[in-house]
Design an enzyme around this catalytic site. Structure first.
Site, PDB file in Angstrom:
ATOM      1  N   ARG A  59       1.087  -1.203  -0.408  1.00 40.93           N
ATOM      2  CA  ARG A  59      -0.229   0.319  -0.232  1.00 40.93           C
ATOM      3  C   ARG A  59       0.513   1.318  -0.153  1.00 40.93           C
ATOM      4  O   ARG A  59       2.256   1.680   0.984  1.00 40.93           O
ATOM      5  CB  ARG A  59      -0.889   0.180   0.820  1.00 40.93           C
ATOM      6  CG  ARG A  59      -1.979  -0.606   1.066  1.00 40.93           C
ATOM      7  CD  ARG A  59      -3.189  -0.564   0.107  1.00 40.93           C
ATOM      8  NE  ARG A  59      -4.430  -0.862   0.290  1.00 40.93           N
ATOM      9  CZ  ARG A  59      -4.690  -2.591  -0.428  1.00 40.93           C
ATOM     10  NH1 ARG A  59      -3.436  -2.576  -1.322  1.00 40.93           N
ATOM     11  NH2 ARG A  59      -5.598  -3.710  -0.033  1.00 40.93           N
ATOM     12  N   GLU A  74      -4.123   7.542  -4.475  1.00 46.27           N
ATOM     13  CA  GLU A  74      -4.371   6.182  -5.718  1.00 46.27           C
ATOM     14  C   GLU A  74      -5.674   7.277  -6.712  1.00 46.27           C
ATOM     15  O   GLU A  74      -6.525   7.365  -5.736  1.00 46.27           O
ATOM     16  CB  GLU A  74      -5.005   5.345  -5.905  1.00 46.27           C
ATOM     17  CG  GLU A  74      -3.158   4.704  -4.973  1.00 46.27           C
ATOM     18  CD  GLU A  74      -3.009   3.311  -4.913  1.00 46.27           C
ATOM     19  OE1 GLU A  74      -4.070   2.849  -5.122  1.00 46.27           O
ATOM     20  OE2 GLU A  74      -2.164   2.682  -4.826  1.00 46.27           O
ATOM     21  N   HIS A 113      -1.320   0.107  -9.968  1.00 45.49           N
ATOM     22  CA  HIS A 113      -2.334  -0.559  -8.633  1.00 45.49           C
ATOM     23  C   HIS A 113      -2.527  -1.692  -9.572  1.00 45.49           C
ATOM     24  O   HIS A 113      -3.905  -1.665  -9.414  1.00 45.49           O
ATOM     25  CB  HIS A 113      -3.081  -0.271  -7.462  1.00 45.49           C
ATOM     26  CG  HIS A 113      -3.441  -0.855  -6.728  1.00 45.49           C
ATOM     27  ND1 HIS A 113      -3.571   0.087  -5.005  1.00 45.49           N
ATOM     28  CD2 HIS A 113      -3.298  -1.953  -6.162  1.00 45.49           C
ATOM     29  CE1 HIS A 113      -4.474  -0.691  -4.528  1.00 45.49           C
ATOM     30  NE2 HIS A 113      -4.198  -1.875  -5.001  1.00 45.49           N
TER      31      HIS A 113
HETATM   32  C1  DGY Z   1      -5.794  -5.787  -2.319  1.00 42.05           C
HETATM   33  O1  DGY Z   1      -6.053  -6.946  -2.414  1.00 42.05           O
HETATM   34  O2  DGY Z   1      -5.720  -4.991  -1.165  1.00 42.05           O
HETATM   35  C2  DGY Z   1      -5.137  -5.168  -3.947  1.00 42.05           C
HETATM   36  O3  DGY Z   1      -3.878  -4.435  -3.055  1.00 42.05           O
HETATM   37  C3  DGY Z   1      -5.697  -5.058  -5.163  1.00 42.05           C
HETATM   38  O4  DGY Z   1      -5.922  -6.598  -4.921  1.00 42.05           O
END
Ligand code: DGY
Length: 325
Positions: free
Chosen positions: A237, A266, A285
């Protein structure tokens, strides 16, 4: 009859399953997420919410939804956009999608390591711009992944999948977690302190959840401990990294390069300094973005939603403490 709000169009197999169930289904039709006010409005009176990581689910939203809300099911493993404590306090289980995306994210992580070290995108851009004039002895060179020391921050499901792939590259694997992982031995991964991982690794790759404890875990201090030849990879993240400190470290040569799939915010503005640096490989992402994986995630989100609506325990619950009382 149960009312459900789904905050984005899901892939067909999942959508068809929802349409086949006896419920009142409201699906946000736009390609982008519903604005927060719209989310508040559409959530009001529903029994189930199927959300994405782009939706902010906080106490205000839960209050606007009302006491009949029985389940929130998110199509993602990460749930840092959801106030879990507020959901638990109201007795609302939150579903998520662990496991099914680990391999896809690990594949992308390895790709990002190589693309960043070996400067794929820089070389591609130069070629398209007519800057490929000849074969140069040291043209577009970068460090090797094979034989390197790789530090994994967070040896959970995704970190383990990365470690399994790395075994084929003959690397030395270090890891740091809140506590040692019992499967580390078979993965050839050695537990070290966070500082030792930063100081010894040629690649530092982040696979921890984003929590108040991991906020800006990679900040100016951590970056200063890394080798000037080191590469930072983030597919976790954006908030785990202090982006301003990272820009500075990349500009000053404190670290060599970064491969990033996640940002704050984002989407990241195209004018952001990170996207102006030649030593950044950036992706929007897409860690889990294989077709099969996204379909599995959507199906799992539907499983969780339907279980919650039926008053059953969610097969994959992010706040299992909700079942304690
Ligand atoms: C999640 O699932 O948390 C990812 O960042 C997106 O697939």
């Amino acid at each position: 009859m149960n009312h459900v709000f789904v905050t984005r169009l899901l892939p067909d197999p999942a959508m068809q399953r929802l349409q086949a169930v006896d419920l009142v289904l409201d699906v946000w039709p736009e390609p982008g997420p519903p604005p927060y006010d719209e989310l508040l409005r559409r959530a009001s009176g529903v029994h189930g919410l199927l959300t994405l990581l782009t939706d902010r689910i906080n106490a205000r939203l839960l209050d606007a939804a009302g006491p009949q809300l029985r389940v929130i099911s998110q199509m993602a493993v990460g749930v840092d956009n959801i106030d879990l404590a507020a959901c638990t306090a109201r007795g609302i289980p939150v579903g998520h999608t662990p496991g099914v995306l680990s391999d896809a994210v690990a594949d992308l992580t390895i790709g990002l390591m190589i693309a960043t070290a070996r400067r794929f995108f820089e070389a591609h851009a130069d070629m398209r711009a007519g800057r490929w004039r000849t074969w140069e002895p040291m043209g577009w060179t970068g460090p090797d992944l094979h034989g390197a020391t790789v530090g994994i921050v967070g040896l959970g499901r995704i970190g383990e999948a990365v470690a399994r792939r790395l075994q084929g590259f003959g690397v030395r694997i270090l890891y740091h977690n809140r506590g040692p992982n019992p499967r580390a031995g078979e993965l050839g991964a050695t537990y070290v302190s966070f500082d030792e991982l930063l100081e010894s690794s040629d690649f530092v790759t982040l696979h921890c959840p984003y929590t108040p404890e991991t906020h800006h875990l990679i900040g100016a201090d951590a970056l200063a401990r890394m080798k000037p030849s080191a590469i930072l990879i983030n597919t976790a993240r954006g908030g785990v990294v202090d982006q301003d400190a990272l820009v500075e470290a990349l500009r000053s040569g404190q670290i060599l390069a970064a491969g990033l799939d996640v940002f704050t915010p984002e989407p990241l503005s195209p004018d952001h300094p990170l996207l102006r640096l030649p030593n950044v490989t950036a992706l929007p992402h897409i860690g889990s973005a294989s077709i099969a994986t996204r379909i599995k995630m959507a199906q799992m989100a539907v499983d969780n939603l339907l279980a919650g609506l039926a008053g059953q325990r969610l097969p994959h619950c992010a706040n299992p403490e909700v079942y304690e009382n």
